[in-house]
Motif scaffolding. Structure first.
Motif, PDB file in Angstrom:
ATOM      1  N   MET A   1       7.912  34.034 -52.353  1.00 20.24           N
ATOM      2  CA  MET A   1       8.329  34.128 -53.749  1.00 20.24           C
ATOM      3  C   MET A   1       8.378  35.591 -54.182  1.00 20.24           C
ATOM      4  SD  MET A   1       6.577  32.453 -57.136  1.00 20.24           S
ATOM      5  CE  MET A   1       7.176  32.947 -58.758  1.00 20.24           C
ATOM      6  N   THR A   2       9.395  35.961 -54.985  1.00 16.27           N
ATOM      7  CA  THR A   2       9.501  37.312 -55.497  1.00 16.27           C
ATOM      8  C   THR A   2       8.421  37.573 -56.537  1.00 16.27           C
ATOM      9  OG1 THR A   2      11.080  36.559 -57.165  1.00 16.27           O
ATOM     10  CG2 THR A   2      11.989  37.374 -55.100  1.00 16.27           C
ATOM     11  N   LYS A   3       8.185  38.845 -56.790  1.00 16.59           N
ATOM     12  CA  LYS A   3       7.156  39.230 -57.756  1.00 16.59           C
ATOM     13  C   LYS A   3       7.504  38.698 -59.137  1.00 16.59           C
ATOM     14  CE  LYS A   3       4.668  43.217 -59.572  1.00 16.59           C
ATOM     15  NZ  LYS A   3       4.535  44.703 -59.541  1.00 16.59           N
ATOM     16  N   LEU A   4       6.514  38.137 -59.820  1.00 18.68           N
ATOM     17  CA  LEU A   4       6.738  37.549 -61.136  1.00 18.68           C
ATOM     18  C   LEU A   4       6.871  38.621 -62.206  1.00 18.68           C
ATOM     19  CD1 LEU A   4       4.156  34.611 -61.062  1.00 18.68           C
ATOM     20  CD2 LEU A   4       6.582  34.540 -60.496  1.00 18.68           C
ATOM     21  N   THR A   5       7.748  38.364 -63.171  1.00 19.95           N
ATOM     22  CA  THR A   5       7.876  39.264 -64.308  1.00 19.95           C
ATOM     23  C   THR A   5       6.752  38.985 -65.304  1.00 19.95           C
ATOM     24  OG1 THR A   5       9.253  37.760 -65.614  1.00 19.95           O
ATOM     25  CG2 THR A   5      10.384  39.192 -64.017  1.00 19.95           C
ATOM     26  N   SER A   6       6.568  39.899 -66.233  1.00 16.27           N
ATOM     27  CA  SER A   6       5.529  39.716 -67.249  1.00 16.27           C
ATOM     28  C   SER A   6       5.814  38.486 -68.108  1.00 16.27           C
ATOM     29  CB  SER A   6       5.420  40.960 -68.129  1.00 16.27           C
ATOM     30  OG  SER A   6       6.656  41.239 -68.767  1.00 16.27           O
ATOM     31  N   GLN A   7       7.092  38.199 -68.362  1.00 15.61           N
ATOM     32  CA  GLN A   7       7.456  37.033 -69.170  1.00 15.61           C
ATOM     33  C   GLN A   7       7.148  35.741 -68.421  1.00 15.61           C
ATOM     34  OE1 GLN A   7      11.603  36.845 -70.299  1.00 15.61           O
ATOM     35  NE2 GLN A   7      11.202  35.492 -72.033  1.00 15.61           N
ATOM     36  N   GLU A   8       7.418  35.719 -67.129  1.00 22.75           N
ATOM     37  CA  GLU A   8       7.118  34.538 -66.326  1.00 22.75           C
ATOM     38  C   GLU A   8       5.614  34.291 -66.258  1.00 22.75           C
ATOM     39  OE1 GLU A   8      11.052  35.142 -63.465  1.00 22.75           O
ATOM     40  OE2 GLU A   8       9.054  35.668 -62.742  1.00 22.75           O
TER      41      GLU A   8
ATOM     42  N   LEU B   1       9.831  28.186 -59.014  1.00 19.87           N
ATOM     43  CA  LEU B   1       9.239  27.859 -60.308  1.00 19.87           C
ATOM     44  C   LEU B   1       7.813  27.372 -60.142  1.00 19.87           C
ATOM     45  CD1 LEU B   1      12.222  26.187 -62.142  1.00 19.87           C
ATOM     46  CD2 LEU B   1      10.757  27.934 -63.120  1.00 19.87           C
ATOM     47  N   ALA B   2       7.584  26.554 -59.128  1.00 17.01           N
ATOM     48  CA  ALA B   2       6.226  26.078 -58.874  1.00 17.01           C
ATOM     49  C   ALA B   2       5.281  27.243 -58.640  1.00 17.01           C
ATOM     50  CB  ALA B   2       6.224  25.133 -57.672  1.00 17.01           C
ATOM     51  N   GLY B   3       5.799  28.321 -58.029  1.00 15.82           N
ATOM     52  CA  GLY B   3       4.986  29.491 -57.759  1.00 15.82           C
ATOM     53  C   GLY B   3       4.473  30.168 -59.021  1.00 15.82           C
ATOM     54  N   ILE B   4       5.250  30.096 -60.109  1.00 18.58           N
ATOM     55  CA  ILE B   4       4.803  30.662 -61.383  1.00 18.58           C
ATOM     56  C   ILE B   4       3.529  29.966 -61.846  1.00 18.58           C
ATOM     57  CG2 ILE B   4       5.370  30.879 -63.839  1.00 18.58           C
ATOM     58  CD1 ILE B   4       8.302  31.198 -63.011  1.00 18.58           C
ATOM     59  N   PHE B   5       3.536  28.648 -61.772  1.00 21.78           N
ATOM     60  CA  PHE B   5       2.390  27.884 -62.259  1.00 21.78           C
ATOM     61  C   PHE B   5       1.210  27.979 -61.301  1.00 21.78           C
ATOM     62  CE2 PHE B   5       6.250  25.900 -63.978  1.00 21.78           C
ATOM     63  CZ  PHE B   5       6.033  26.185 -65.319  1.00 21.78           C
ATOM     64  N   ALA B   6       1.501  28.091 -59.999  1.00 20.82           N
ATOM     65  CA  ALA B   6       0.422  28.270 -59.035  1.00 20.82           C
ATOM     66  C   ALA B   6      -0.298  29.591 -59.275  1.00 20.82           C
ATOM     67  CB  ALA B   6       0.972  28.212 -57.612  1.00 20.82           C
TER      68      ALA B   6
ATOM     69  N   LEU C   1      14.366  28.261 -64.676  1.00 23.98           N
ATOM     70  CA  LEU C   1      13.658  29.485 -65.057  1.00 23.98           C
ATOM     71  C   LEU C   1      13.999  29.883 -66.487  1.00 23.98           C
ATOM     72  CD1 LEU C   1      11.796  31.784 -64.270  1.00 23.98           C
ATOM     73  CD2 LEU C   1      13.775  32.978 -63.301  1.00 23.98           C
ATOM     74  N   ALA C   2      15.273  29.800 -66.840  1.00 20.24           N
ATOM     75  CA  ALA C   2      15.676  30.157 -68.206  1.00 20.24           C
ATOM     76  C   ALA C   2      15.005  29.252 -69.232  1.00 20.24           C
ATOM     77  CB  ALA C   2      17.197  30.081 -68.335  1.00 20.24           C
ATOM     78  N   MET C   3      14.945  27.965 -68.922  1.00 13.92           N
ATOM     79  CA  MET C   3      14.307  27.008 -69.823  1.00 13.92           C
ATOM     80  C   MET C   3      12.822  27.302 -69.971  1.00 13.92           C
ATOM     81  SD  MET C   3      13.972  22.871 -69.405  1.00 13.92           S
ATOM     82  CE  MET C   3      15.566  22.781 -68.603  1.00 13.92           C
TER      83      MET C   3
ATOM     84  N   PRO D   1       9.425  21.312 -70.989  1.00 11.62           N
ATOM     85  CA  PRO D   1       9.226  21.463 -72.417  1.00 11.62           C
ATOM     86  C   PRO D   1       8.906  20.123 -73.083  1.00 11.62           C
ATOM     87  CG  PRO D   1      11.251  22.545 -71.721  1.00 11.62           C
ATOM     88  CD  PRO D   1      10.788  21.725 -70.577  1.00 11.62           C
ATOM     89  N   ALA D   2       8.076  20.200 -74.121  1.00 13.00           N
ATOM     90  CA  ALA D   2       7.671  19.003 -74.856  1.00 13.00           C
ATOM     91  C   ALA D   2       8.462  18.894 -76.153  1.00 13.00           C
ATOM     92  CB  ALA D   2       6.174  19.066 -75.134  1.00 13.00           C
ATOM     93  N   GLY D   3       8.126  17.843 -76.902  1.00 15.27           N
ATOM     94  CA  GLY D   3       8.704  17.702 -78.225  1.00 15.27           C
ATOM     95  C   GLY D   3       9.495  16.434 -78.439  1.00 15.27           C
ATOM     96  N   GLU D   4       8.806  15.305 -78.476  1.00 14.18           N
ATOM     97  CA  GLU D   4       9.468  14.057 -78.841  1.00 14.18           C
ATOM     98  C   GLU D   4       8.435  13.015 -79.236  1.00 14.18           C
ATOM     99  OE1 GLU D   4      10.977  11.166 -75.911  1.00 14.18           O
ATOM    100  OE2 GLU D   4      10.540  12.660 -74.362  1.00 14.18           O
ATOM    101  N   ALA D   5       8.902  12.021 -79.960  1.00  8.55           N
ATOM    102  CA  ALA D   5       8.159  10.785 -80.185  1.00  8.55           C
ATOM    103  C   ALA D   5       9.024   9.668 -79.640  1.00  8.55           C
ATOM    104  CB  ALA D   5       7.886  10.579 -81.665  1.00  8.55           C
ATOM    105  N   CYS D   6       8.416   8.702 -78.961  1.00  5.27           N
ATOM    106  CA  CYS D   6       9.217   7.674 -78.308  1.00  5.27           C
ATOM    107  C   CYS D   6       8.460   6.359 -78.238  1.00  5.27           C
ATOM    108  CB  CYS D   6       9.636   8.119 -76.910  1.00  5.27           C
ATOM    109  SG  CYS D   6       8.258   8.663 -75.872  1.00  5.27           S
ATOM    110  N   ILE D   7       9.214   5.306 -77.956  1.00  2.69           N
ATOM    111  CA  ILE D   7       8.645   3.966 -77.872  1.00  2.69           C
ATOM    112  C   ILE D   7       9.531   3.117 -76.962  1.00  2.69           C
ATOM    113  CG2 ILE D   7       9.920   3.028 -79.865  1.00  2.69           C
ATOM    114  CD1 ILE D   7       7.260   1.598 -80.667  1.00  2.69           C
ATOM    115  N   GLY D   8       8.950   2.100 -76.358  1.00  6.19           N
ATOM    116  CA  GLY D   8       9.713   1.167 -75.533  1.00  6.19           C
ATOM    117  C   GLY D   8      10.037  -0.087 -76.323  1.00  6.19           C
ATOM    118  N   PRO D   9      11.269  -0.264 -76.772  1.00  9.97           N
ATOM    119  CA  PRO D   9      11.633  -1.491 -77.499  1.00  9.97           C
ATOM    120  C   PRO D   9      11.391  -2.731 -76.642  1.00  9.97           C
ATOM    121  CG  PRO D   9      13.359   0.173 -77.678  1.00  9.97           C
ATOM    122  CD  PRO D   9      12.409   0.650 -76.629  1.00  9.97           C
ATOM    123  N   LEU D  10      11.182  -3.860 -77.293  1.00  7.82           N
ATOM    124  CA  LEU D  10      10.973  -5.100 -76.558  1.00  7.82           C
ATOM    125  C   LEU D  10      12.207  -5.437 -75.731  1.00  7.82           C
ATOM    126  CD1 LEU D  10       8.503  -5.349 -78.433  1.00  7.82           C
ATOM    127  CD2 LEU D  10       8.993  -7.794 -78.590  1.00  7.82           C
ATOM    128  N   GLU D  11      11.966  -5.925 -74.524  1.00  2.59           N
ATOM    129  CA  GLU D  11      13.051  -6.303 -73.642  1.00  2.59           C
ATOM    130  C   GLU D  11      13.863  -7.450 -74.250  1.00  2.59           C
ATOM    131  OE1 GLU D  11       9.880  -6.201 -72.852  1.00  2.59           O
ATOM    132  OE2 GLU D  11       9.608  -4.715 -71.256  1.00  2.59           O
TER     133      GLU D  11
END
Length: 320
Positions: free
Chosen positions: A1-8, A39-44, A115-117, A182-192
């Motif tokens: 993996m390449t060297k990570l930037t400060s933003q990453e 991308l996994a390397g950033i979190f590792a 990465l952009a996301m 990324p997060a940010g939702e509310a959700c539900i499973g309607p009845l089948e």
């Protein structure tokens, strides 16, 4: 993996500290595949700055969302304190993820993240977004019915009685919590077998470029007619390959992330602020009974959403 930037590095640290609150004595598992290894390397790297117990597992056996990972990966998820699922296809709606959550693993699922996301959305302050998502989830949990309409032609009714709403807040700091980044939702499973009406997907469709809106006729919970263009044909083929039950309505969701943008990458698109999304296929994560190896979300723009007759969204604006 390449060297990570400060933003990453900063984005990775924010996930470890704010979203997952990792402690120095905890084990962290990062599940990935070759296409997402950088991308996994950033979190590792970010996890290793906090704890020595960091493991990365990579496999390349999935061809679609909601397919089960290899048994070894599933077992490691179940025994980890924290798992980050940095994969091309979603593991969110799998038995492996559900079993790990039930065993107390805190999980951030990031299917298709780029990465952009990551740099754009993972530096957010999640507190305000979490408050809105939680409020909406509570409204959904108490509801019996919902009606979703849009100027493009969507007009759907859902039965929600007995199902629990879920808030995807981005804050997974207690045992068993899980959600997307990324997060940010509310959700539900309607009845089948209860959803009725017409759905127009005009914002985004999971991993499919919308050459034109997709029109779906839904009767007794099943998509009985899908039309539109190449996007409609691809969606039909994906659902058909997974079996008849894949045509069942699986989810009603509401986006709450003001930093999210529309694209075929549904991980981000379904979070776009004041949009709604409807999914087909696997609904086990929502207390349902549909067990198929797909979960396909479609985003509706400028929606109007009524819950038990009360207007929650009107033409893409919250009325809370």
């Amino acid at each position: 993996m390449t060297k990570l930037t400060s933003q990453e590095l900063a984005a990775g640290r924010n996930v470890m500290k704010q979203c997952l609150a990792i402690k120095s004595n905890e084990s962290v598992l990062i599940v990935t595949d070759p296409a997402r290894s950088n991308l996994a390397g950033i979190f590792a790297a970010a996890a290793k700055a906090i704890t020595k117990k960091v493991e990365l597992v990579s496999f390349n056996t999935m061809t679609g969302n909601a397919q089960e990972p290899p048994p070894l990966a599933a077992q490691k998820m179940k025994t980890a304190d924290v798992a980050l699922l940095v994969t091309t296809y979603s593991l969110s709606h799998t038995k492996a993820r559900k079993n790990a959550s039930q065993n107390g693993c805190r999980i951030a699922s990031m299917p298709g993240i780029t990465l952009a996301m990551a740099k754009r959305t993972l530096m957010a302050d999640f507190t305000q977004m979490a408050a809105l998502s939680t409020k909406l989830a509570e409204i959904l949990s108490q509801a019996n019915s919902a009606r979703l309409t849009s100027a493009a032609g969507t007009d759907l009714t859902f039965t929600l009685t007995g199902r629990l709403g879920d808030a995807d807040t981005g804050l997974y700091t207690t045992p068993g919590l899980w959600g997307n980044l990324p997060a940010g939702e509310a959700c539900i499973g309607p009845l089948e077998n209860k959803t009725q009406g017409t759905l127009i997907i005009d914002g985004a469709m999971a991993e499919i470029n919308l050459d034109q809106p997709i029109k779906i006729i839904i009767k007794d919970g099943l998509a009985i007619d899908i039309s539109g263009g190449q996007a409609a044909k691809r969606l039909t083929a994906t659902l058909r390959q997974a079996g008849p039950q894949a045509f069942q309505v699986a989810e009603l969701g509401i986006g709450t992330n003001p930093l999210a943008q529309l694209s075929p990458n549904i991980l981000e698109a379904e979070k776009v602020y004041a949009t709604c999304h409807v999914a087909f296929g696997n609904n086990l994560s929502y207390g349902g009974i549909i067990d198929v190896p797909v979960h396909e979300d479609g985003v509706i723009l400028q929606p109007t959403l009524q819950i038990d007759g009360k207007m929650i969204l009107k033409a893409g604006k919250f009325l809370l």
